[in-house]
Design an enzyme around this catalytic site. Structure first.
Site, PDB file in Angstrom:
ATOM      1  N   HIS B  53       0.783  -1.392  -0.077  1.00  0.00           N
ATOM      2  CA  HIS B  53      -0.007  -0.018   0.050  1.00  0.00           C
ATOM      3  C   HIS B  53       0.814   1.415   0.135  1.00  0.00           C
ATOM      4  CE1 HIS B  53      -3.815  -2.205   1.864  1.00  0.00           C
ATOM      5  NE2 HIS B  53      -3.334  -2.758   0.920  1.00  0.00           N
ATOM      6  N   GLU B  55       0.773   4.137   1.703  1.00  0.00           N
ATOM      7  CA  GLU B  55       1.117   4.561   2.858  1.00  0.00           C
ATOM      8  C   GLU B  55       2.437   3.774   3.504  1.00  0.00           C
ATOM      9  OE1 GLU B  55      -1.903   3.637   1.961  1.00  0.00           O
ATOM     10  OE2 GLU B  55      -3.368   4.822   2.930  1.00  0.00           O
ATOM     11  N   CYS B  83      -6.091   1.859   5.329  1.00  0.00           N
ATOM     12  CA  CYS B  83      -6.690   0.713   5.844  1.00  0.00           C
ATOM     13  C   CYS B  83      -5.940   0.397   7.248  1.00  0.00           C
ATOM     14  CB  CYS B  83      -6.260  -0.307   5.050  1.00  0.00           C
ATOM     15  SG  CYS B  83      -4.515  -1.083   4.978  1.00  0.00           S
ATOM     16  N   CYS B  86      -2.045  -0.027   7.468  1.00  0.00           N
ATOM     17  CA  CYS B  86      -1.327   1.307   7.343  1.00  0.00           C
ATOM     18  C   CYS B  86      -1.702   2.352   8.455  1.00  0.00           C
ATOM     19  CB  CYS B  86      -1.450   1.972   5.916  1.00  0.00           C
ATOM     20  SG  CYS B  86      -1.241   0.963   4.740  1.00  0.00           S
TER      21      CYS B  86
END
Lengths: 157, 157
Positions: B53, B55, B83, B86
């Site tokens: 991801h 982040e 999410c 993260c």
């Protein structure tokens, strides 16, 4: 000794070797169809990256070596209670089973518990120590980011 | 335009460029003391690793480039609702401020919401879809893993 105990002891052996090498006491193995497909230890002492947890690195290694399908329904055996980041990573990856040997309660006297982080992340955003805000800067300004993605994806089909 | 809006638009621009490159619509920038210290996009289309991801990768990059201190009190600007993985990574890293432009509600029609994962991870372990179990395989068998770590650490001091 059953399989779960065997894999947990393997994760603990990795953690103990990591301690001997100057690292933190965490190891993890990922098992699918009765085979260890990846393993890792906490690498914070090497990278100084606080996200370099054993479980996250083991999942990342499994995905890179075997592809994401290998994680679907897999089992993760961790020496210690997985933190919320690692647990969420397992959930994203489709891991089916998680077992850990040392609990947050075991870790608390050594400052190795993530129970407080679990508690905080369960709170509404407004009550967490991080200031978390939703700022819809693109509202009402043309094609949304997600619409762009869908059109790009459909265009490639 | 204030700073937060500017950084959010930067994260969105990264996300839009990632879409054009065949990736998913997520970008993130990490800011400390008024400077962008790292940025990343979702790399799942390249690595096939579901933990890649924007982040998480931005935090990992910031830690590697600038050291963990640079993340303490930093701000993360994400194109989309972070999410749970993260968000927990940000919490571990000491991030102070988080802002995102597109919410889980915006993402839901496109299957880009992680609201269900948030809901599940808030449940007790016994009620989650993953089978999560604590198996204290080493109880009552000599020096505990965490005691070993403390002794090793103190021995090095």
């Amino acid at each position: 000794m059953n399989d779960a105990s065997r894999y947990l002891r393997q994760a603990i052996e990795l953690a103990r070797a990591n301690v001997e090498a100057g690292g933190r006491p965490f190891g993890a193995v990922v098992v699918n169809n009765g085979e260890v497909i990846a393993s890792a230890v906490n690498e914070m002492h090497l990278s100084h990256d606080v996200t370099d947890h054993a479980e996250l690195l083991a999942i990342r290694a499994a995905a890179r070596i075997h592809g994401p399908e290998a994680l679907e329904g897999s089992a993760v055996y961790a020496s210690g209670h997985p933190c919320p980041m690692c647990l969420a990573a397992m959930r994203l990856a489709g891991v089916g089973t998680v077992a850990f040997a040392y609990s947050n309660e075991d870790g608390a006297p050594f400052n190795l518990s993530t129970a407080d982080i679990y508690a905080e992340l369960k709170r509404p955003f407004a009550e967490q120590s991080m200031a978390i805000s939703h700022m819809p800067v693109e509202r009402e300004s043309g094609q949304s980011l997600y619409e762009q993605w869908v059109r790009a994806r459909d265009g490639r089909r």
